[in-house]
Design an enzyme around this catalytic site. Structure first.
Site, PDB file in Angstrom:
ATOM      1  N   CYS A 168       3.302 -41.247 -40.008  1.00  0.00           N
ATOM      2  CA  CYS A 168       3.559 -39.667 -39.083  1.00  0.00           C
ATOM      3  C   CYS A 168       2.293 -39.599 -38.189  1.00  0.00           C
ATOM      4  O   CYS A 168       0.914 -40.251 -38.929  1.00  0.00           O
ATOM      5  CB  CYS A 168       3.316 -38.863 -40.125  1.00  0.00           C
ATOM      6  SG  CYS A 168       2.423 -37.313 -39.263  1.00  0.00           S
TER       7      CYS A 168
ATOM      8  N   SER B  95       4.284 -35.459 -54.881  1.00  0.00           N
ATOM      9  CA  SER B  95       3.776 -34.563 -53.276  1.00  0.00           C
ATOM     10  C   SER B  95       2.568 -33.459 -53.514  1.00  0.00           C
ATOM     11  O   SER B  95       2.694 -33.110 -54.366  1.00  0.00           O
ATOM     12  CB  SER B  95       4.944 -34.279 -52.738  1.00  0.00           C
ATOM     13  OG  SER B  95       5.334 -33.389 -51.817  1.00  0.00           O
TER      14      SER B  95
ATOM     15  N   GLU C 120      -1.963 -42.262 -48.366  1.00  0.00           N
ATOM     16  CA  GLU C 120      -2.547 -42.246 -47.301  1.00  0.00           C
ATOM     17  C   GLU C 120      -4.257 -41.900 -46.962  1.00  0.00           C
ATOM     18  O   GLU C 120      -4.503 -42.410 -46.105  1.00  0.00           O
ATOM     19  CB  GLU C 120      -2.565 -40.587 -47.204  1.00  0.00           C
ATOM     20  CG  GLU C 120      -3.053 -40.487 -45.180  1.00  0.00           C
ATOM     21  CD  GLU C 120      -2.651 -38.595 -45.222  1.00  0.00           C
ATOM     22  OE1 GLU C 120      -3.584 -38.161 -44.709  1.00  0.00           O
ATOM     23  OE2 GLU C 120      -1.621 -37.954 -46.509  1.00  0.00           O
TER      24      GLU C 120
END
Length: 332
Positions: A117, A243, A147
């Site tokens: 992203c 998530s 991440e």
């Protein structure tokens, strides 16, 4: 890039009471963000262009349905690049990877497409910049999240992970005048700022990142949930348990006044017992959730008498990210 991205807290719908009736409050925005949309389309276009199989390091996005659907189409998900046969194509997930992963792929002569992203890439660039200036970088995020691993890997000698407010006491720095905080993009805004406040108590000269690290979509989805939660007997968040932003939505709903909140991947996971005595159900979904899964929950609720659906709109999102350059010519 992020300086051009508004938080988009624009339009707000008025919640209209429904006398003695059952209703659904449907959060808007919800579901796919621009980064997830780009990542999923990247894999789909790579399949069209190169054919199956193609490899993806980690889950392309954190959603069970998306991963299972792509697997059925010939995508092979791997944990590390050494599981990919030499010379094959591998896509890096939306969560980003460290320079070491890129180096490993190059050593194995892998063809790569990077679906990171752009908002995550921005945080990577910030980490590199402040490491060059010899700052201690305090990265607020969850240990083990892809991440966080990717961002920390940009400057491992300078980055320390701060996994929530309780971790602050263990942090030490070399020079209290050269300390900056960065964050994982998918965190709860409120919890992140609580951590920042604790850090600033310990390090008064702590600097803020040059722009907001928590992504616009994460913030927008949390704002929408906060707007409807006080009216809700129950909030159902559609999303997967790995998530981060979906899990945060459950926490935000409870913190904002919802009487109960649950996370589900599919409509079949909604327990009818949750609906006993309930008049208002709020529905939202994490940033990696396709709308078809929300529709399934709405259909299930309609079968239980929750036929009236009232949108709660707190933002309008129009941002679109370009595909990776290797695939741009094939975009619809």
């Amino acid at each position: 890039m992020s300086s051009a991205i508004p938080l988009s807290i624009g339009t707000t719908s008025t919640l209209t009471p429904v006398a003695a009736g059952k209703r659904v409050l449907l959060a808007e925005p919800r579901g796919y963000c621009a980064g997830v949309d780009r990542a999923v389309e990247t894999v789909e276009k790579a399949l069209e262009k190169h054919g199956a199989p193609i490899y993806v390091r980690k889950e392309i996005v954190h959603n069970r349905h998306v991963v299972e659907t792509l697997r059925e189409r010939g995508v092979i998900f791997v944990d590390e690049t050494d599981e990919v046969p030499e010379g094959e194509l591998v896509v890096f997930s939306a969560h980003g990877v460290s320079p070491a992963v890129h180096a490993d792929a190059a050593e194995r002569n892998l063809r790569t497409i990077d679906a990171t992203c752009p908002l995550v890439t921005k945080v990577h660039q910030e980490a590199k910049r402040f490491a060059r200036d010899d700052y201690d970088i305090l990265l607020i995020g969850h240990e083990g999240h892809e991440e966080v691993e990717g961002t920390a890997g940009e400057a491992p000698e300078h980055v320390q992970l701060v996994d929530g407010p309780d971790a602050v006491d263990k942090i030490t720095v070399r020079d209290e005048s050269k300390v900056i905080w960065l964050s994982q993009t998918t965190l709860s805004v409120d919890e992140t700022m609580e951590t920042v406040a604790r850090l600033r108590e310990k390090f008064p000269a702590l600097q803020d990142p040059p722009s907001d690290d928590i992504c616009y979509a994460t913030q927008n989805r949390q704002v929408a949930v906060k707007a409807m939660a006080p009216e809700c007997d129950l909030v159902i968040v559609v999303g997967s348990r790995n998530s981060s932003n979906s899990v945060r939505l459950v926490e935000v709903a409870l913190g904002a006044g919802a009487k109960a909140a649950h996370l589900v991947d599919y409509a079949r996971e909604v327990d009818p017992a949750w609906l006993e005595g309930v008049r208002t159900v709020g529905i939202t979904s994490g940033a990696s959730v396709p709308e078809i899964l929300v529709r399934g929950v709405l259909d299930m609720l309609a079968e239980h008498g929750f036929g009236e659906v009232q949108p709660v709109t707190t933002a309008n999102e129009t941002l679109v990210f370009a595909l990776p350059r290797e695939l741009r010519s094939s975009r619809r």
